[in-house]
Motif scaffolding. Structure first.
Motif, mmCIF file in Angstrom:
data_model
loop_
_atom_site.group_PDB
_atom_site.id
_atom_site.type_symbol
_atom_site.label_atom_id
_atom_site.label_comp_id
_atom_site.label_asym_id
_atom_site.label_seq_id
_atom_site.Cartn_x
_atom_site.Cartn_y
_atom_site.Cartn_z
ATOM 1 N N PHE A 1 -43.121 -0.776 56.705
ATOM 2 C CA PHE A 1 -42.576 -0.740 58.059
ATOM 3 C C PHE A 1 -41.152 -1.279 58.081
ATOM 4 O O PHE A 1 -40.262 -0.708 58.716
ATOM 5 C CB PHE A 1 -43.453 -1.545 59.028
ATOM 6 N N ARG B 1 -34.229 3.714 59.095
ATOM 7 C CA ARG B 1 -34.449 4.724 60.133
ATOM 8 C C ARG B 1 -35.056 6.004 59.557
ATOM 9 O O ARG B 1 -34.641 7.104 59.869
ATOM 10 C CB ARG B 1 -33.143 5.068 60.871
ATOM 11 N N PHE C 1 -38.811 7.672 58.827
ATOM 12 C CA PHE C 1 -40.261 7.602 58.957
ATOM 13 C C PHE C 1 -40.948 7.991 57.668
ATOM 14 O O PHE C 1 -41.945 7.402 57.251
ATOM 15 C CB PHE C 1 -40.690 8.552 60.083
ATOM 16 N N TYR D 1 -45.888 3.171 51.825
ATOM 17 C CA TYR D 1 -47.251 2.732 52.106
ATOM 18 C C TYR D 1 -48.258 3.448 51.215
ATOM 19 O O TYR D 1 -49.205 2.848 50.701
ATOM 20 C CB TYR D 1 -47.592 2.964 53.578
ATOM 21 N N VAL E 1 -56.596 2.421 56.156
ATOM 22 C CA VAL E 1 -56.421 3.223 57.366
ATOM 23 C C VAL E 1 -56.153 2.321 58.565
ATOM 24 O O VAL E 1 -55.340 2.649 59.439
ATOM 25 C CB VAL E 1 -57.651 4.123 57.595
ATOM 26 N N MET F 1 -54.572 -0.556 58.497
ATOM 27 C CA MET F 1 -53.170 -0.972 58.386
ATOM 28 C C MET F 1 -52.234 0.162 58.782
ATOM 29 O O MET F 1 -51.198 -0.048 59.405
ATOM 30 C CB MET F 1 -52.858 -1.398 56.949
ATOM 31 N N LEU F 2 -52.611 1.387 58.444
ATOM 32 C CA LEU F 2 -51.802 2.549 58.812
ATOM 33 C C LEU F 2 -51.736 2.691 60.325
ATOM 34 O O LEU F 2 -50.667 2.957 60.896
ATOM 35 C CB LEU F 2 -52.420 3.811 58.189
ATOM 36 N N MET G 1 -49.363 0.139 61.657
ATOM 37 C CA MET G 1 -47.967 0.514 61.422
ATOM 38 C C MET G 1 -47.504 1.556 62.414
ATOM 39 O O MET G 1 -46.382 1.498 62.919
ATOM 40 C CB MET G 1 -47.809 1.100 60.013
ATOM 41 N N CYS G 2 -48.355 2.543 62.693
ATOM 42 C CA CYS G 2 -47.968 3.596 63.631
ATOM 43 C C CYS G 2 -47.817 3.032 65.040
ATOM 44 O O CYS G 2 -46.908 3.427 65.776
ATOM 45 C CB CYS G 2 -49.006 4.718 63.622
ATOM 46 N N LEU H 1 -46.849 -0.010 65.742
ATOM 47 C CA LEU H 1 -45.585 -0.741 65.765
ATOM 48 C C LEU H 1 -44.399 0.216 65.822
ATOM 49 O O LEU H 1 -43.400 -0.046 66.495
ATOM 50 C CB LEU H 1 -45.467 -1.630 64.525
ATOM 51 N N ALA H 2 -44.521 1.348 65.120
ATOM 52 C CA ALA H 2 -43.429 2.324 65.148
ATOM 53 C C ALA H 2 -43.244 2.849 66.567
ATOM 54 O O ALA H 2 -42.116 2.996 67.047
ATOM 55 C CB ALA H 2 -43.733 3.479 64.186
ATOM 56 N N SER I 1 -41.580 0.291 68.754
ATOM 57 C CA SER I 1 -40.145 0.120 68.518
ATOM 58 C C SER I 1 -39.336 1.117 69.336
ATOM 59 O O SER I 1 -38.166 0.899 69.609
ATOM 60 C CB SER I 1 -39.828 0.278 67.026
ATOM 61 N N TRP J 1 -35.996 7.006 65.003
ATOM 62 C CA TRP J 1 -36.617 7.318 63.708
ATOM 63 C C TRP J 1 -38.024 7.863 63.888
ATOM 64 O O TRP J 1 -38.587 8.484 62.995
ATOM 65 C CB TRP J 1 -36.642 6.083 62.806
ATOM 66 N N ASN J 2 -38.590 7.643 65.074
ATOM 67 C CA ASN J 2 -39.961 8.068 65.325
ATOM 68 C C ASN J 2 -40.005 9.297 66.227
ATOM 69 O O ASN J 2 -40.989 9.548 66.894
ATOM 70 C CB ASN J 2 -40.716 6.899 65.983
ATOM 71 N N LYS K 1 -43.280 11.059 66.449
ATOM 72 C CA LYS K 1 -44.086 11.343 65.262
ATOM 73 C C LYS K 1 -45.434 10.664 65.385
ATOM 74 O O LYS K 1 -46.455 11.232 65.041
ATOM 75 C CB LYS K 1 -43.358 10.874 64.005
ATOM 76 N N THR K 2 -45.434 9.404 65.869
ATOM 77 C CA THR K 2 -46.712 8.774 66.221
ATOM 78 C C THR K 2 -46.524 8.037 67.533
ATOM 79 O O THR K 2 -45.467 7.484 67.773
ATOM 80 C CB THR K 2 -47.172 7.730 65.192
#
Lengths: 148, 167
Positions: free
Chosen positions: A76, A83, A85, A92, B16, B18-19, B22-23, B25-26, B29, B75-76, B146-147
């Motif tokens: 992350f 920047r 993804f 990961y 999964v 943790m994934l 992460m998504c 948190l993305a 952001s 970025w997302n 993206k997520t």
């Protein structure tokens, strides 16, 4: 007794089949012990046949959690700063693959404190108590023979 | 953790989880960006303005849509969906929204754009209320991530008017 030892040594398939079945074996039956005299020497094959011991399992679980959390944080952070993804996902995925390689196969490192089971010659001297119809006299008789 | 299968399952499940974190948190952001956007729609020409056989008014317009939506891309962001809608009021409906044109902006490089086109979708009223009608043209956008959460916003441009008579 020598005859029984011989039978145990040559009957490799039976002992392996038994150890596969009694993975979490907690009895002191001589069939449950690790076959310390029949495994090969290479660590890869050792990893397939031997299981982890209790301390090894705890260690493996801790390593798994630390590796995965660290991979997620690193992924992350890198993705957010760059920047990108896709970069986050790639880092990961690499972390997960590394964790699988370190934690999932039972490396010999996780088997450094194996439990010592009873030797078959000792087990012979102290037979397993009978389950049915235990009266006080017969149980005390067996206790006496155990403490011989 | 006593067998191969058990450990493999544990790694994959925790992985999964943790994934998913992460998504999340993305996506979170994304809420910290403050975008500045600008847009302008000019009606270059009213091509025709007729009453259809079923009694509904229809207009054909030539539009020039220009906008700068580059600050919306993070970025997302996967893509931004943009559309232009005409909004007006009639005695029947408090608000009518008719989509005239839409497009997909796939990346930041394409986000500052300029397009000269007739309306992609027909501007048809429910009834015959468009003669001399004042209307707004609104540029709406949906930021598709993206997520995570999709955000939508718009810019309202007022001051457009349809002609009094059919042409």
């Amino acid at each position: 007794m020598a005859g029984m030892k011989q039978k145990y040594r040559t009957d490799l398939s039976l002992s392996l089949a038994v150890s596969q079945k009694d993975r979490n074996c907690s009895t002191q039956s001589y069939l449950c012990r690790g076959d310390s005299h029949v495994f090969p020497s290479s660590p890869v094959l050792k990893a397939r046949i031997n299981e982890m011991d209790w301390q090894g399992q705890k260690h493996a679980e801790m390593l798994m959690q630390i590796f995965l959390v660290f991979s997620a944080v690193a992924a992350f952070g890198a993705g957010y700063l760059m920047r990108d993804f896709r970069l986050m996902m790639l880092i990961y995925a690499g972390g997960v693959v590394l964790t699988v390689l370190v934690t999932v196969p039972n490396w010999p490192y996780f088997n450094r404190h194996p439990l010592k089971w009873l030797d078959p010659s000792e087990a012979e001297k102290h037979p397993k108590p009978q389950v049915s119809n235990i009266t006080s006299s017969s149980s005390s008789k067996k206790k006496a023979s155990k403490n011989k | 953790m006593h067998s191969f299968g058990y450990r493999a399952n544990a790694v994959l499940t925790f992985g999964v989880t943790m994934l998913a974190l992460m998504c999340f948190l993305a996506s979170l952001s994304d809420t910290f960006t403050v975008p500045t956007t600008s847009a302008e729609v000019k009606i270059l020409n009213i091509n025709w303005f007729q009453k259809q056989a079923n009694g509904n008014d229809e207009v054909s317009l030539t539009l020039n849509v220009s906008a700068d939506l580059s600050t919306l891309f993070t970025w997302n962001t996967k893509q931004v969906f943009v559309f232009v809608a005409a909004e007006y009021e009639t005695p029947q409906n408090a608000l009518n929204q008719v989509s005239l044109w839409d497009g997909i902006i796939p990346s930041k490089e394409h986000a500052k754009f300029w397009i000269h086109t007739t309306n992609k979708y027909r501007f048809v009223d429910q009834g015959s209320n468009l003669k001399g009608k004042d209307f707004n043209l609104t540029l709406h956008w949906h930021i598709m991530p993206k997520t995570g959460k999709m955000f939508a916003d718009k810019i309202v441009m007022t001051g457009y008017r349809l002609p009094e008579e059919y042409r």
